[in-house]
Motif scaffolding. Structure first.
Motif, PDB file in Angstrom:
ATOM      1  N   LEU A 179     -65.912  39.190  85.338  1.00 33.55           N
ATOM      2  CA  LEU A 179     -67.268  38.124  84.612  1.00 33.55           C
ATOM      3  C   LEU A 179     -66.794  37.283  83.176  1.00 33.55           C
ATOM      4  N   GLN A 180     -67.029  36.637  83.233  1.00 34.27           N
ATOM      5  CA  GLN A 180     -66.379  35.868  82.183  1.00 34.27           C
ATOM      6  C   GLN A 180     -68.028  34.651  81.169  1.00 34.27           C
ATOM      7  N   ILE A 181     -67.912  34.855  79.539  1.00 28.51           N
ATOM      8  CA  ILE A 181     -68.885  34.493  79.248  1.00 28.51           C
ATOM      9  C   ILE A 181     -68.274  33.585  78.747  1.00 28.51           C
ATOM     10  N   ALA A 182     -68.998  32.506  79.162  1.00 24.65           N
ATOM     11  CA  ALA A 182     -68.601  31.087  78.050  1.00 24.65           C
ATOM     12  C   ALA A 182     -69.030  30.847  76.425  1.00 24.65           C
ATOM     13  N   ALA A 183     -68.184  30.147  75.168  1.00 27.08           N
ATOM     14  CA  ALA A 183     -68.727  30.317  74.470  1.00 27.08           C
ATOM     15  C   ALA A 183     -69.903  31.939  73.885  1.00 27.08           C
TER      16      ALA A 183
END
Lengths: 113, 112
Positions: free
Chosen positions: A75-79
Motif C-alpha cells: 500500500l502506497q500513501i502519497a503525501a
C-alpha cells in the motif's frame, strides 16, 4: 499457515513524504485482497481492494500493488498526512476458506510533523 | 447515521459470568461477521452469517454462541467468561463475500 504478513512493526514517516506498507500473504490461491486502516479506538475502515487478476489499483492518494509471483502486496500513501497515523491491515480471501477474510498482523504508521 | 453499530462499547465483568454483545447494521447487507482483536491487534474472524444462516464458524469455544434474529442483527452471547476472552470484539457486514466489509466501532470486553 493462515497468517498474512506483518506482526505490528512501526513505520515512521515525515509529513508530506510517501509511505509504503508491505504485506506478504500466504496463499497463492487467494483471489481478493483488501487494505484497512484502524485508528485508535475505532473499527477498521476500508481503504482499497484489489482482485487477483489485477496488479495495480489506485484510489485517492493510495495505490495498491499486487505481485502474485512473490505473494506480496503493498500500500502506497502519497503525501502522508497526520490523519494517516493509524494501524494498517492487509487481508486476503480465498474460496477454499469459505470466502472469509484472513487478516495480517498490521503495521503502525506514525506521521511526524 | 451509524452504518454498523455495537452495544455496549465497553464491558467489564467477572470470570464465570454470561454476557451479550449486540450488533446492528442499517446497510441492507446480507452477510454479518464477528471478529476478535487481541492485545497485539491481531484480528481474527469468529463467525459469519448470511441471511441468518451460519456460514463460517471458526475454531471458537462453544461458550460463544452467535444469534441472528434477522439479517440486520447479529448478536454474540458468551457463557462462562474467562480471562482469555478479554479483547475487542468487532462486528462487520458486507453485501455478500468477498466484498468490502464495514466494521462497527468495537466492544472492549474486560474479564476480571
Amino acid at each position: 499457515g493462515e497468517s498474512v504478513g506483518l506482526h505490528l512493526p512501526t513505520l515512521s514517516v515525515q509529513e508530506g513524504d510517501n509511505s509504503i506498507i508491505n504485506c506478504a500473504y500466504s496463499n497463492s490461491a487467494s483471489d481478493y485482497f483488501i487494505w484497512y486502516k484502524q485508528e485508535s479506538g475505532k473499527g477498521p475502515q476500508f481503504i482499497i481492494d484489489i482482485r487477483s487478476n489485477m496488479d495495480k489499483r489506485q484510489g485517492q492518494r493510495v495505490t495498491v500493488l499486487l505481485n502474485k509471483t512473490v505473494k506480496h502486496l503493498s500500500l502506497q500513501i502519497a503525501a502522508t498526512q497526520p490523519g494517516d497515523s493509524a494501524v494498517y491491515f492487509c487481508a486476503e480471501k480465498f474460496k477454499a476458506a469459505g470466502n472469509k477474510l484472513t487478516f495480517g498482523g498490521g503495521t503502525r504508521v506514525l506521521v511526524k510533523p | 447515521d451509524t452504518a454498523v453499530s455495537q452495544t455496549p462499547k465497553y464491558l467489564v465483568t467477572q470470570m464465570g459470568n454470561d454476557k451479550s454483545i449486540k450488533c446492528e447494521q442499517n446497510l441492507g447487507h446480507d452477510t454479518m461477521y464477528w471478529y476478535k482483536q487481541d492485545s497485539k491487534k491481531f484480528l481474527k474472524i469468529m463467525f459469519s452469517y448470511n441471511n441468518k444462516e451460519l456460514i463460517i464458524n471458526e475454531t471458537v469455544p462453544n461458550r460463544f454462541s452467535p444469534k441472528s434474529p434477522d439479517k440486520a442483527h447479529l448478536n454474540l452471547h458468551i457463557n462462562s467468561l474467562e480471562l482469555g476472552d478479554s479483547a475487542v470484539y468487532f462486528c462487520a457486514s458486507s453485501q455478500g463475500p468477498p466484498n468490502e466489509q464495514f466494521f462497527g466501532p468495537g466492544t472492549r470486553l474486560t474479564v476480571l
